[in-house]
Design an enzyme around this catalytic site. Structure first.
Site, PDB file in Angstrom:
ATOM      1  N   SER A  89       0.825  -1.208   0.000  1.00  0.00           N
ATOM      2  CA  SER A  89       0.000   0.000   0.000  1.00  0.00           C
ATOM      3  C   SER A  89       0.858   1.257   0.000  1.00  0.00           C
ATOM      4  CB  SER A  89      -0.978  -0.036   1.179  1.00  0.00           C
ATOM      5  OG  SER A  89      -2.123   0.746   0.902  1.00  0.00           O
TER       6      SER A  89
ATOM      7  N   LYS B 298     -21.798  17.909   9.205  1.00  0.00           N
ATOM      8  CA  LYS B 298     -20.680  18.408   9.997  1.00  0.00           C
ATOM      9  C   LYS B 298     -20.220  17.391  11.036  1.00  0.00           C
ATOM     10  CE  LYS B 298     -17.664  21.355  11.418  1.00  0.00           C
ATOM     11  NZ  LYS B 298     -16.454  21.552  10.617  1.00  0.00           N
TER      12      LYS B 298
END
Length: 266
Positions: free
Chosen positions: A82, A134
């Site tokens: 990765s 949010k």
């Protein structure tokens, strides 16, 4: 090398992370300005880490090559997957040990939903927000379909960036890279057969070949050594029992909610 992240130790300077991001970036910059330096030989042993930090180190290495014209080789240790593979795309030549685990080209964004646990404990957090998204990523709130789509768009963008880096680093077509980049891991031989690395070999021979190429003797710097105090404290922590509150606090602290990662989860 450890997890590629911009982490720090405690206030006493103990329990330091196994990888020091700022120190590594500064060292690459110093080598860039050092006329006696002839090249960089990277030894990588990491399952990856943050998208931001992986790209930052990759860009620093690419700048080093552009400014100096000097070579970079990468050697893969036990695991280079990765984000570790992402960083290796700055290398001109990649050698892996025959037992290396590599690949895991992709992005993961983890989300720990502990709302059920909070409900059992009678806990509830009240959020006063300026918009419905949010508070997304809060571990005590389930994701809405819209929020899941938002996170998916972030992952997709980071994935496209990873694919582009591999295309450039390995000189491969986009469609071919995407066939290989489904998140799976590869053995060294599989990686070689698929063009993800250049060679399988032993570390000592690879380093000797790089020394022959550059005409320079190797100078080794390791940013991953832990202090004896860090080791001792870590050993103590493993034998001390933890309260339920400590377990919950550590779960909340370690959960990477909303943070895209180039990391091998194995």
């Amino acid at each position: 090398m450890g997890t590629i992240e911009n982490a720090s130790g405690d206030e006493l300077g103990l329990n330091q992370p196994s990888y020091h991001h700022s120190a590594t970036l500064n060292y690459v910059k110093q080598l860039e300005q050092d006329d006696s330096n002839k090249g960089i030989f990277l030894y990588l042993n990491t399952g990856g880490g943050g998208v931001y930090e992986s790209d930052e180190l990759y860009l620093a290495l690419m700048e080093y090559k552009e400014v100096t014209g000097r070579p970079i080789w990468a050697y893969f240790g036990p695991t280079t997957a990765s984000g570790g593979y992402y960083i290796a795309m700055a290398a001109d030549h990649i050698i892996a040990n025959r037992n290396t685990t590599t690949g895991s080209i992709g992005v993961i964004l983890s989300y720990t939903d502990v709302s059920g646990l909070y409900e059992k404990l009678g806990l509830k957090t009240v959020y006063i927000t300026s918009g419905p998204n949010k508070s997304m990523g809060a571990s005590d709130l389930p994701l809405t379909d819209e929020q899941r789509a938002i996170y998916q768009s972030v992952v997709d963008e980071a994935y496209d960036q990873f694919v582009g880096i591999v295309c450039e680093g390995r000189g491969m077509e986009d469609t071919r890279v995407r066939q290989l980049a489904d998140g799976r891991i590869y053995t060294a031989q599989q990686a070689l057969d698929n063009g993800l690395i250049d060679e399988i070999g032993e570390y000592e021979q690879a380093l000797a070949d790089f020394s022959d190429l550059t005409g320079a003797d190797p100078y080794y710097t390791d940013f991953s050594e832990q202090t004896i105090f860090s080791w001792l404290l870590g050993a103590v922590e493993t034998v001390l029992p933890k309260s339920d509150n400590q377990v919950l606090e550590e779960l909340a602290e370690t959960a990477e909610n909303g943070v895209p990662m180039y990391v091998y989860a194995g």
